[in-house]
Design an enzyme around this catalytic site. Structure first.
Site, PDB file in Angstrom:
ATOM      1  N   ASP A  66       0.790  -1.145  -0.580  1.00 32.03           N
ATOM      2  CA  ASP A  66       0.312  -0.063  -0.005  1.00 32.03           C
ATOM      3  C   ASP A  66       0.915   1.318   0.083  1.00 32.03           C
ATOM      4  OD1 ASP A  66       0.904   0.108   3.124  1.00 32.03           O
ATOM      5  OD2 ASP A  66      -1.232  -0.750   2.978  1.00 32.03           O
ATOM      6  N   ARG A  77       0.875   6.715   0.083  1.00 36.74           N
ATOM      7  CA  ARG A  77       0.713   5.398   0.874  1.00 36.74           C
ATOM      8  C   ARG A  77      -0.933   5.571   0.351  1.00 36.74           C
ATOM      9  NH1 ARG A  77      -2.160   2.629   3.605  1.00 36.74           N
ATOM     10  NH2 ARG A  77      -1.636   1.819   5.609  1.00 36.74           N
ATOM     11  N   ASP A  82      -5.714  -0.884   3.783  1.00 39.21           N
ATOM     12  CA  ASP A  82      -3.946  -1.395   4.803  1.00 39.21           C
ATOM     13  C   ASP A  82      -3.603  -2.547   4.568  1.00 39.21           C
ATOM     14  OD1 ASP A  82      -2.046  -1.663   6.596  1.00 39.21           O
ATOM     15  OD2 ASP A  82      -3.186  -2.545   8.094  1.00 39.21           O
ATOM     16  N   THR A  83      -2.391  -3.220   4.513  1.00 37.98           N
ATOM     17  CA  THR A  83      -1.625  -4.234   3.301  1.00 37.98           C
ATOM     18  C   THR A  83      -1.158  -4.755   4.395  1.00 37.98           C
ATOM     19  OG1 THR A  83      -0.104  -3.501   2.165  1.00 37.98           O
ATOM     20  CG2 THR A  83      -2.249  -3.904   1.017  1.00 37.98           C
ATOM     21  N   GLU A  85       2.439  -5.898   6.499  1.00 42.96           N
ATOM     22  CA  GLU A  85       3.288  -5.637   6.599  1.00 42.96           C
ATOM     23  C   GLU A  85       4.422  -6.897   6.090  1.00 42.96           C
ATOM     24  OE1 GLU A  85       4.195  -2.643   7.357  1.00 42.96           O
ATOM     25  OE2 GLU A  85       1.638  -1.975   7.745  1.00 42.96           O
ATOM     26  N   ARG A 127       4.864  10.902   4.695  1.00 40.53           N
ATOM     27  CA  ARG A 127       3.957  10.361   2.835  1.00 40.53           C
ATOM     28  C   ARG A 127       2.804  11.047   2.787  1.00 40.53           C
ATOM     29  NH1 ARG A 127       3.571   3.912   4.669  1.00 40.53           N
ATOM     30  NH2 ARG A 127       2.356   5.135   6.570  1.00 40.53           N
TER      31      ARG A 127
END
Length: 185
Positions: A66, A77, A82-83, A85, A127
């Site tokens: 992401d 971002r 949310d992918t 980690e 970001r």
């Protein structure tokens, strides 16, 4: 009494005018944004790429599922998702992280990207927060739809949250991606 009638008519005409402008804005703004005349972000800080509806850039590096990096060094971002980690030094690599990173790479590499801002310009790490399109593909949504990302709300940037949560529910039901491969909450 005649003065009251005049004020009432003025107030009603102002209300009707305001409602008319809302209706016109509702239908015209998306068309104008699509054509590219209304910038969707602020100018940002010095040395940072300006993102607008007409900003068309290529990513030079996929950081994870992401997050990407642009040629000027700025990082983007993806909003609303949310992918798992894969690069956080404080966390172990999570289930489906490498697959999410690879899918992000497949979706954006070599393509001209378009970015749109929601409410916030940057996150606490500096970001840029953006919705990302590769050609006509809404990348944020596609990652959720295919099960490579979860839908998350980070207020105030929630414009497409209903869309993302609906896609997540479909991915869960179909057990796509991480929903079929990982133990999830």
């Amino acid at each position: 009494m005649p003065q009251m009638r005049g004020k009432a008519y003025k107030n009603i005409s102002r209300i009707l005018f305001g409602l008319g402008m809302l209706v016109v804005g509702y239908y015209i703004r998306p068309l104008v944004e699509y054509i590219g005349f209304i910038p969707l972000s602020d100018a940002g800080s010095a040395g940072v790429v300006q993102f607008s509806s007409s900003a068309r850039l290529e990513a030079v590096r996929v950081i994870d599922g992401d997050t990407i990096q642009l040629a000027d060094g700025s990082k983007v971002r993806y909003i609303g998702i949310d992918t798992p980690e894969s690069v956080d030094p404080k966390k172990p690599v999570q289930c489906y992280a490498h697959e999410a990173t690879q899918k992000n790479r497949e979706l954006i590499e070599g393509k001209v990207l378009r970015f749109e801002k929601d409410t916030s310009n940057t996150d606490r790490y500096g970001r840029k927060l953006r919705y990302v399109w590769a050609d006509d593909l809404f990348v944020n949504l596609e990652l959720v739809r295919l099960g490579y990302a979860r839908a998350v709300n980070y207020p105030p940037d929630t414009t497409d949250s209903v869309l993302f949560h609906a896609a997540e529910n479909q991915a869960k039901t179909a057990r796509r991606g991480l929903w079929g491969e990982c133990e999830t909450k």
